[in-house]
Design a protein around this motif. Structure first.
Motif, PDB file in Angstrom:
ATOM      1  N   GLU A   1       0.497   7.951   1.209  1.00 53.17           N
ATOM      2  CA  GLU A   1      -0.641   7.883   2.049  1.00 53.17           C
ATOM      3  C   GLU A   1      -1.759   7.200   1.616  1.00 53.17           C
ATOM      4  OE1 GLU A   1      -2.654  10.058   5.498  1.00 53.17           O
ATOM      5  OE2 GLU A   1      -1.165  10.710   4.659  1.00 53.17           O
ATOM      6  N   PHE A   2      -2.019   5.485   1.684  1.00 54.65           N
ATOM      7  CA  PHE A   2      -3.223   4.977   1.153  1.00 54.65           C
ATOM      8  C   PHE A   2      -4.026   5.566   1.560  1.00 54.65           C
ATOM      9  CE2 PHE A   2      -5.882   1.559   0.663  1.00 54.65           C
ATOM     10  CZ  PHE A   2      -5.517   1.303  -0.366  1.00 54.65           C
ATOM     11  N   PRO A   3      -5.038   5.747   1.160  1.00 58.50           N
ATOM     12  CA  PRO A   3      -6.809   6.133   1.586  1.00 58.50           C
ATOM     13  C   PRO A   3      -7.059   4.777   1.989  1.00 58.50           C
ATOM     14  CG  PRO A   3      -6.867   6.145  -0.912  1.00 58.50           C
ATOM     15  CD  PRO A   3      -4.881   5.393  -0.555  1.00 58.50           C
ATOM     16  N   GLU A   4      -7.304   4.668   3.614  1.00 56.19           N
ATOM     17  CA  GLU A   4      -7.699   3.455   3.962  1.00 56.19           C
ATOM     18  C   GLU A   4      -8.921   3.550   4.221  1.00 56.19           C
ATOM     19  OE1 GLU A   4      -6.304   1.214   7.951  1.00 56.19           O
ATOM     20  OE2 GLU A   4      -5.265   2.869   7.589  1.00 56.19           O
ATOM     21  N   TYR A   5      -9.488   4.432   4.605  1.00 58.45           N
ATOM     22  CA  TYR A   5     -10.975   4.961   5.446  1.00 58.45           C
ATOM     23  C   TYR A   5     -11.777   5.128   3.619  1.00 58.45           C
ATOM     24  CZ  TYR A   5      -8.665   3.639   9.529  1.00 58.45           C
ATOM     25  OH  TYR A   5      -7.850   3.165  10.768  1.00 58.45           O
ATOM     26  N   ALA A   6     -10.856   5.345   2.429  1.00 58.22           N
ATOM     27  CA  ALA A   6     -11.684   6.040   1.008  1.00 58.22           C
ATOM     28  C   ALA A   6     -13.071   5.068   1.131  1.00 58.22           C
ATOM     29  CB  ALA A   6     -11.020   6.316   0.070  1.00 58.22           C
ATOM     30  N   GLU A   7     -14.219   5.554   0.294  1.00 59.84           N
ATOM     31  CA  GLU A   7     -15.303   5.166  -0.685  1.00 59.84           C
ATOM     32  C   GLU A   7     -14.510   4.376  -1.826  1.00 59.84           C
ATOM     33  OE1 GLU A   7     -17.939   3.675   0.585  1.00 59.84           O
ATOM     34  OE2 GLU A   7     -17.188   4.518   2.748  1.00 59.84           O
ATOM     35  N   PHE A   8     -14.962   3.555  -2.452  1.00 63.02           N
ATOM     36  CA  PHE A   8     -14.708   2.804  -3.491  1.00 63.02           C
ATOM     37  C   PHE A   8     -14.322   4.586  -4.872  1.00 63.02           C
ATOM     38  CE2 PHE A   8     -16.256  -1.483  -2.103  1.00 63.02           C
ATOM     39  CZ  PHE A   8     -15.842  -2.141  -2.837  1.00 63.02           C
ATOM     40  N   GLU A   9     -15.001   4.833  -4.736  1.00 67.98           N
ATOM     41  CA  GLU A   9     -14.881   5.753  -6.112  1.00 67.98           C
ATOM     42  C   GLU A   9     -13.229   6.789  -5.658  1.00 67.98           C
ATOM     43  OE1 GLU A   9     -16.274   6.355  -8.698  1.00 67.98           O
ATOM     44  OE2 GLU A   9     -17.171   4.488  -8.427  1.00 67.98           O
TER      45      GLU A   9
ATOM     46  N   PRO B   1       0.486  -1.555   0.233  1.00 62.44           N
ATOM     47  CA  PRO B   1       0.048   0.543  -0.281  1.00 62.44           C
ATOM     48  C   PRO B   1       0.447   1.231   0.213  1.00 62.44           C
ATOM     49  CG  PRO B   1       0.052  -1.276   2.110  1.00 62.44           C
ATOM     50  CD  PRO B   1       0.573  -2.053   1.041  1.00 62.44           C
ATOM     51  N   LEU B   2       2.604   1.610   0.443  1.00 64.77           N
ATOM     52  CA  LEU B   2       3.059   2.055   0.117  1.00 64.77           C
ATOM     53  C   LEU B   2       3.186   2.530  -1.104  1.00 64.77           C
ATOM     54  CD1 LEU B   2       5.399   2.457   3.529  1.00 64.77           C
ATOM     55  CD2 LEU B   2       2.851   3.159   3.612  1.00 64.77           C
ATOM     56  N   HIS B   3       3.466   1.591  -1.458  1.00 62.65           N
ATOM     57  CA  HIS B   3       4.432   2.057  -2.938  1.00 62.65           C
ATOM     58  C   HIS B   3       3.236   1.018  -3.896  1.00 62.65           C
ATOM     59  CE1 HIS B   3       7.594   3.383  -1.458  1.00 62.65           C
ATOM     60  NE2 HIS B   3       7.760   2.549  -0.869  1.00 62.65           N
ATOM     61  N   PRO B   4       1.933   1.892  -4.149  1.00 60.25           N
ATOM     62  CA  PRO B   4       0.548   0.617  -4.575  1.00 60.25           C
ATOM     63  C   PRO B   4       0.686   0.906  -6.368  1.00 60.25           C
ATOM     64  CG  PRO B   4      -0.172   2.786  -4.110  1.00 60.25           C
ATOM     65  CD  PRO B   4       0.739   2.599  -3.652  1.00 60.25           C
ATOM     66  N   ARG B   5       0.938  -0.606  -7.094  1.00 59.77           N
ATOM     67  CA  ARG B   5       1.275  -0.727  -8.412  1.00 59.77           C
ATOM     68  C   ARG B   5       2.613  -0.558  -8.599  1.00 59.77           C
ATOM     69  NH1 ARG B   5      -4.018  -2.029 -10.193  1.00 59.77           N
ATOM     70  NH2 ARG B   5      -3.364  -2.467 -11.841  1.00 59.77           N
ATOM     71  N   ARG B   6       3.190  -0.261  -7.566  1.00 60.80           N
ATOM     72  CA  ARG B   6       4.918  -0.368  -7.814  1.00 60.80           C
ATOM     73  C   ARG B   6       5.900  -0.282  -7.032  1.00 60.80           C
ATOM     74  NH1 ARG B   6       2.011   1.089 -11.359  1.00 60.80           N
ATOM     75  NH2 ARG B   6       1.930   3.215 -13.518  1.00 60.80           N
ATOM     76  N   THR B   7       5.476  -1.705  -6.355  1.00 60.84           N
ATOM     77  CA  THR B   7       6.213  -1.911  -5.237  1.00 60.84           C
ATOM     78  C   THR B   7       7.128  -2.619  -6.111  1.00 60.84           C
ATOM     79  OG1 THR B   7       4.537  -2.655  -4.185  1.00 60.84           O
ATOM     80  CG2 THR B   7       5.829  -3.742  -3.370  1.00 60.84           C
ATOM     81  N   CYS B   8       7.292  -3.632  -6.878  1.00 63.41           N
ATOM     82  CA  CYS B   8       8.913  -3.707  -7.145  1.00 63.41           C
ATOM     83  C   CYS B   8       9.927  -2.372  -7.815  1.00 63.41           C
ATOM     84  CB  CYS B   8       8.488  -4.871  -8.840  1.00 63.41           C
ATOM     85  SG  CYS B   8       7.851  -6.633  -7.614  1.00 63.41           S
TER      86      CYS B   8
END
Length: 273
Positions: free
Chosen positions: A250-258, A226-233
């Motif tokens: 900062e991953f939006p842990e409490y965000a809604e889907f949109e 989650p710190l590097h979403p879709r770019r971890t490697c």
């Protein structure tokens, strides 16, 4: 219960019962109850950690689980309109998975095969017998073969909440064989998400770790995904090989889907380009 084995948990109870053929009817009833229980589980309408995990990984990535529940499959399905999910492998089977043996497809249980339009078979789940024999069931055997293929090539191996139990020596040996000898893993990284101390985890997974090439965190949201979403490697390579460390996002842990979709949209655009 003098003289009887200690019944510490469900696995011990099931394994003990399964050793006696006289318990076959009881075992069948027990398995049906378990299957129906897990089959009735559903994710809530709002985003969960399963959705965050799915959205943080790309199609090239892999998630392998020992859980029977349908949550991972449900999360992948309900976010698939945004982007293809990572590859999912169910190493002990899943109540959510159906298989068409003729077309060799793995789809939602209860659906029709999109190729031959025939009802798919319910995949088996592997119950906790002492000797699990991962090659006995064709579906589970294929899941293991595919996962081992990808693990052998992996750059980051994240272990999330799996304790490598003594009762599952066979699974740990298969993982060890697929990952390979630590002395040949000078570039790869092990990440462990667990509540145990770093020293305890390093000891438990020492057969997988090359010297200092590991990290431990106690929360998914402190991990690389989650710190590097879709770019971890890419982030890890930049940090270790190019000496350009990044603190991530900062991953939006409490965000809604949109809001979640808006958050990953720039990355999706870059992938498409």
């Amino acid at each position: 219960m003098g003289g009887l084995p200690p019944y510490d948990d469900f696995e011990a109870i099931y394994a003990n019962l399964s050793e006696d053929e006289k318990n076959s009817e009881l075992i069948e009833d027990l398995e049906n109850i378990i299957f129906n229980y897990f089959e009735g589980m559903e994710l809530p309408d709002e985003p969960t950690i399963y959705d965050h995990l799915i959205l943080s990984l790309r199609e090239k990535d892999v998630i392998a689980t020992f859980n029977w529940d349908p949550f991972l499959f449900q999360a992948a399905a309900r976010n698939s309109h945004i982007k293809k999910p990572p590859k999912l492998f169910f190493l002990h089977g899943s109540v959510a998975v159906g298989i068409c043996n003729d077309c060799r497809l793995k789809i939602n249980a209860g659906a029709l095969c999109p190729k031959c339009h025939q009802p798919v078979e319910r995949s088996n789940i592997l119950y906790p017998v002492t000797q699990k024999n991962y090659t006995a069931d064709p579906f589970i055997s294929n899941e293991w073969d595919a996962f081992k293929h990808y693990l052998k090539q992996g750059y980051i191996f994240t272990i999330f909440g799996y304790g490598a139990p003594v009762s599952d020596v066979e699974a740990v040996d298969l993982l060890k064989t697929a990952w390979g000898s630590p002395d040949k893993k000078a570039l790869e990284e092990i990440e462990i998400i667990d509540l145990l101390s770093s020293d305890e985890l390093a000891e438990r997974w020492s057969d997988f770790i090359h010297t200092h090439h590991y990290r431990t965190v106690d929360s998914f949201y402190s991990s690389m995904t989650p710190l590097h979403p879709r770019r971890t490697c890419e982030a890890l390579w930049e940090c270790l090989m190019m000496l350009k460390p990044s603190y991530g996002t900062e991953f939006p842990e409490y965000a809604e889907f949109e809001e979640l979709y808006e958050f990953i949209k720039p990355r999706l655009y870059a992938e498409k380009a």
